[in-house]
Design a protein around this motif. Structure first.
Motif, mmCIF file in Angstrom:
data_model
loop_
_atom_site.group_PDB
_atom_site.id
_atom_site.type_symbol
_atom_site.label_atom_id
_atom_site.label_comp_id
_atom_site.label_asym_id
_atom_site.label_seq_id
_atom_site.Cartn_x
_atom_site.Cartn_y
_atom_site.Cartn_z
ATOM 1 N N ALA A 67 -121.606 65.263 9.192
ATOM 2 C CA ALA A 67 -121.628 66.025 10.438
ATOM 3 C C ALA A 67 -120.365 65.780 11.252
ATOM 4 C CB ALA A 67 -122.866 65.654 11.251
ATOM 5 N N SER A 68 -119.901 64.547 11.279
ATOM 6 C CA SER A 68 -118.662 64.233 12.007
ATOM 7 C C SER A 68 -117.466 64.922 11.378
ATOM 8 C CB SER A 68 -118.434 62.724 12.020
ATOM 9 O OG SER A 68 -119.486 62.074 12.647
ATOM 10 N N HIS A 69 -117.432 64.979 10.070
ATOM 11 C CA HIS A 69 -116.334 65.651 9.386
ATOM 12 C C HIS A 69 -116.372 67.155 9.659
ATOM 13 C CE1 HIS A 69 -114.113 67.463 6.038
ATOM 14 N NE2 HIS A 69 -113.356 66.375 6.148
ATOM 15 N N ARG A 70 -117.548 67.727 9.649
ATOM 16 C CA ARG A 70 -117.678 69.176 9.864
ATOM 17 C C ARG A 70 -117.298 69.606 11.267
ATOM 18 N NH1 ARG A 70 -123.176 70.708 6.567
ATOM 19 N NH2 ARG A 70 -122.245 70.444 4.504
ATOM 20 N N ILE A 71 -117.554 68.779 12.272
ATOM 21 C CA ILE A 71 -117.206 69.187 13.639
ATOM 22 C C ILE A 71 -115.798 68.757 14.028
ATOM 23 C CG2 ILE A 71 -119.596 69.236 14.398
ATOM 24 C CD1 ILE A 71 -119.083 66.636 15.901
ATOM 25 N N GLY A 72 -115.092 68.125 13.106
ATOM 26 C CA GLY A 72 -113.681 67.843 13.332
ATOM 27 C C GLY A 72 -113.341 66.524 13.977
ATOM 28 N N LEU A 73 -114.162 65.519 13.826
ATOM 29 C CA LEU A 73 -113.866 64.209 14.403
ATOM 30 C C LEU A 73 -113.012 63.338 13.492
ATOM 31 C CD1 LEU A 73 -117.290 63.265 16.005
ATOM 32 C CD2 LEU A 73 -115.256 64.149 17.132
ATOM 33 N N LEU A 74 -112.534 63.898 12.401
ATOM 34 C CA LEU A 74 -111.750 63.155 11.425
ATOM 35 C C LEU A 74 -110.304 63.029 11.891
ATOM 36 C CD1 LEU A 74 -111.679 61.891 8.601
ATOM 37 C CD2 LEU A 74 -111.082 64.132 7.722
ATOM 38 N N ASP A 75 -109.772 61.827 11.901
ATOM 39 C CA ASP A 75 -108.370 61.578 12.222
ATOM 40 C C ASP A 75 -107.604 61.474 10.914
ATOM 41 O OD1 ASP A 75 -105.975 60.902 13.367
ATOM 42 O OD2 ASP A 75 -106.605 58.889 13.984
ATOM 43 N N GLU A 76 -106.898 62.538 10.567
ATOM 44 C CA GLU A 76 -106.191 62.614 9.279
ATOM 45 C C GLU A 76 -105.124 61.533 9.124
ATOM 46 O OE1 GLU A 76 -106.658 64.645 6.674
ATOM 47 O OE2 GLU A 76 -108.226 65.875 7.544
ATOM 48 N N SER A 77 -104.578 61.041 10.222
ATOM 49 C CA SER A 77 -103.513 60.035 10.125
ATOM 50 C C SER A 77 -104.032 58.698 9.591
ATOM 51 C CB SER A 77 -102.866 59.831 11.493
ATOM 52 O OG SER A 77 -103.784 59.242 12.398
ATOM 53 N N ARG A 78 -105.318 58.448 9.661
ATOM 54 C CA ARG A 78 -105.890 57.188 9.188
ATOM 55 C C ARG A 78 -106.304 57.234 7.722
ATOM 56 N NH1 ARG A 78 -107.455 53.505 12.977
ATOM 57 N NH2 ARG A 78 -107.206 54.169 15.116
ATOM 58 N N LEU A 79 -106.197 58.414 7.088
ATOM 59 C CA LEU A 79 -106.648 58.559 5.711
ATOM 60 C C LEU A 79 -105.487 58.559 4.726
ATOM 61 C CD1 LEU A 79 -109.288 61.406 6.080
ATOM 62 C CD2 LEU A 79 -109.688 58.970 5.959
ATOM 63 N N SER A 80 -105.757 58.029 3.568
ATOM 64 C CA SER A 80 -104.797 58.174 2.474
ATOM 65 C C SER A 80 -105.174 59.332 1.568
ATOM 66 C CB SER A 80 -104.708 56.876 1.651
ATOM 67 O OG SER A 80 -105.983 56.583 1.120
ATOM 68 N N ARG A 81 -106.465 59.694 1.605
ATOM 69 C CA ARG A 81 -106.964 60.804 0.781
ATOM 70 C C ARG A 81 -108.242 61.336 1.417
ATOM 71 N NH1 ARG A 81 -108.834 59.523 -5.231
ATOM 72 N NH2 ARG A 81 -110.844 60.430 -4.844
ATOM 73 N N ASN A 82 -108.402 62.651 1.402
ATOM 74 C CA ASN A 82 -109.591 63.279 1.961
ATOM 75 C C ASN A 82 -110.239 64.138 0.879
ATOM 76 O OD1 ASN A 82 -111.580 64.428 3.465
ATOM 77 N ND2 ASN A 82 -110.240 65.407 4.939
ATOM 78 N N ASP A 83 -111.331 63.696 0.329
ATOM 79 C CA ASP A 83 -112.001 64.419 -0.754
ATOM 80 C C ASP A 83 -112.829 65.605 -0.234
ATOM 81 O OD1 ASP A 83 -110.999 62.799 -2.711
ATOM 82 O OD2 ASP A 83 -112.692 61.415 -2.659
ATOM 83 N N LEU A 84 -113.057 65.688 1.052
ATOM 84 C CA LEU A 84 -113.869 66.760 1.588
ATOM 85 C C LEU A 84 -113.054 67.962 2.073
ATOM 86 C CD1 LEU A 84 -116.561 64.741 3.542
ATOM 87 C CD2 LEU A 84 -116.774 65.839 1.335
ATOM 88 N N ASP A 85 -111.747 67.910 1.924
ATOM 89 C CA ASP A 85 -110.946 69.078 2.298
ATOM 90 C C ASP A 85 -111.246 70.255 1.381
ATOM 91 O OD1 ASP A 85 -109.606 68.358 4.549
ATOM 92 O OD2 ASP A 85 -107.826 67.636 3.500
ATOM 93 N N ASP A 86 -111.226 71.429 1.968
ATOM 94 C CA ASP A 86 -111.475 72.636 1.174
ATOM 95 C C ASP A 86 -110.219 73.106 0.468
ATOM 96 O OD1 ASP A 86 -114.097 72.667 1.912
ATOM 97 O OD2 ASP A 86 -113.735 73.916 3.679
#
Length: 105
Positions: free
Chosen positions: A86-105
Protein backbone atom coordinates in the motif's frame (compact mmCIF):
# COMPACT_ATOMS: atom_id res chain seq x y z
CA UNK A 1 18.24 -23.79 36.30
CA UNK A 2 14.97 -23.55 34.36
CA UNK A 3 14.30 -20.18 35.99
CA UNK A 4 17.61 -18.84 34.66
CA UNK A 5 16.80 -19.96 31.12
CA UNK A 6 13.27 -18.54 31.37
CA UNK A 7 14.68 -15.27 32.70
CA UNK A 8 17.14 -15.11 29.82
CA UNK A 9 14.34 -15.52 27.29
CA UNK A 10 12.20 -12.92 29.04
CA UNK A 11 15.05 -10.42 29.15
CA UNK A 12 16.04 -11.06 25.53
CA UNK A 13 12.43 -10.60 24.43
CA UNK A 14 12.09 -7.37 26.36
CA UNK A 15 15.29 -6.01 24.82
CA UNK A 16 14.15 -6.92 21.31
CA UNK A 17 10.79 -5.25 21.89
CA UNK A 18 12.61 -2.17 23.19
CA UNK A 19 14.84 -2.10 20.11
CA UNK A 20 11.78 -2.36 17.86
CA UNK A 21 10.04 0.52 19.62
CA UNK A 22 13.12 2.75 19.41
CA UNK A 23 13.52 1.91 15.72
CA UNK A 24 9.91 2.87 15.04
CA UNK A 25 10.65 6.35 16.30
CA UNK A 26 14.12 6.75 14.78
CA UNK A 27 13.85 5.24 11.28
CA UNK A 28 13.12 7.74 8.52
CA UNK A 29 10.62 6.08 6.17
CA UNK A 30 7.70 3.67 6.10
CA UNK A 31 9.67 0.72 4.78
CA UNK A 32 12.38 0.93 7.43
CA UNK A 33 9.77 1.31 10.15
CA UNK A 34 7.82 -1.60 8.74
CA UNK A 35 10.91 -3.80 9.03
CA UNK A 36 11.49 -2.65 12.61
CA UNK A 37 7.87 -3.27 13.53
CA UNK A 38 7.89 -6.81 12.18
CA UNK A 39 11.22 -8.57 12.68
CA UNK A 40 12.47 -7.71 16.20
CA UNK A 41 8.98 -7.28 17.59
CA UNK A 42 7.94 -10.76 16.47
CA UNK A 43 11.15 -12.36 17.70
CA UNK A 44 10.86 -10.45 20.98
CA UNK A 45 7.32 -11.67 21.53
CA UNK A 46 8.36 -15.25 20.73
CA UNK A 47 11.21 -15.05 23.25
CA UNK A 48 8.87 -13.70 25.91
CA UNK A 49 6.34 -16.46 25.22
CA UNK A 50 9.02 -19.17 25.34
CA UNK A 51 10.24 -17.79 28.66
CA UNK A 52 6.68 -17.74 29.94
CA UNK A 53 6.09 -21.33 28.80
CA UNK A 54 9.28 -22.46 30.54
CA UNK A 55 8.22 -20.71 33.72
CA UNK A 56 4.57 -21.85 33.83
CA UNK A 57 4.94 -25.46 32.60
CA UNK A 58 1.24 -26.27 32.55
CA UNK A 59 -0.49 -27.90 29.61
CA UNK A 60 -3.22 -25.27 29.36
CA UNK A 61 -0.78 -22.39 29.41
CA UNK A 62 1.54 -23.98 26.87
CA UNK A 63 -1.39 -24.71 24.55
CA UNK A 64 -2.45 -21.08 24.70
CA UNK A 65 1.11 -19.91 24.14
CA UNK A 66 1.50 -22.16 21.09
CA UNK A 67 -1.73 -20.70 19.64
CA UNK A 68 -0.47 -17.17 20.25
CA UNK A 69 2.84 -17.99 18.55
CA UNK A 70 1.08 -19.51 15.54
CA UNK A 71 -1.26 -16.53 15.20
CA UNK A 72 1.63 -14.08 15.47
CA UNK A 73 3.73 -15.91 12.87
CA UNK A 74 0.78 -16.05 10.47
CA UNK A 75 -0.40 -12.44 10.79
CA UNK A 76 2.71 -10.27 11.23
CA UNK A 77 4.34 -11.04 7.84
CA UNK A 78 1.05 -10.68 5.98
CA UNK A 79 0.26 -7.35 7.63
CA UNK A 80 3.78 -6.08 6.93
CA UNK A 81 3.52 -7.12 3.29
CA UNK A 82 0.17 -5.37 2.87
CA UNK A 83 1.46 -2.16 4.47
CA UNK A 84 4.50 -2.24 2.19
CA UNK A 85 2.46 -2.73 -0.96
CA UNK A 86 0.00 0.00 0.00
CA UNK A 87 2.85 2.39 0.78
CA UNK A 88 4.48 1.65 -2.55
CA UNK A 89 1.21 2.16 -4.44
CA UNK A 90 0.50 5.57 -2.92
CA UNK A 91 4.02 6.76 -3.60
CA UNK A 92 5.77 6.77 -0.23
CA UNK A 93 8.83 5.08 -1.74
CA UNK A 94 12.08 7.08 -1.66
CA UNK A 95 13.91 5.90 -4.79
CA UNK A 96 17.23 7.37 -3.61
CA UNK A 97 17.43 4.79 -0.80
CA UNK A 98 17.02 1.79 -3.11
CA UNK A 99 19.54 -0.10 -5.13
CA UNK A 100 16.82 -2.02 -6.97
CA UNK A 101 13.03 -1.79 -7.16
CA UNK A 102 11.31 -5.01 -8.21
CA UNK A 103 7.85 -3.45 -8.10
CA UNK A 104 8.43 -0.90 -10.85
CA UNK A 105 6.21 -1.33 -13.86
Amino acid sequence: MIDVVAGFFLLAGALLALAASIALVRFPDVFSRMHAATKPQTLGLLCILVGLALRLQSVGAITTIVLIIAFQLLTAPVASHMVGRASHRIGLLDESRLSRNDLDD
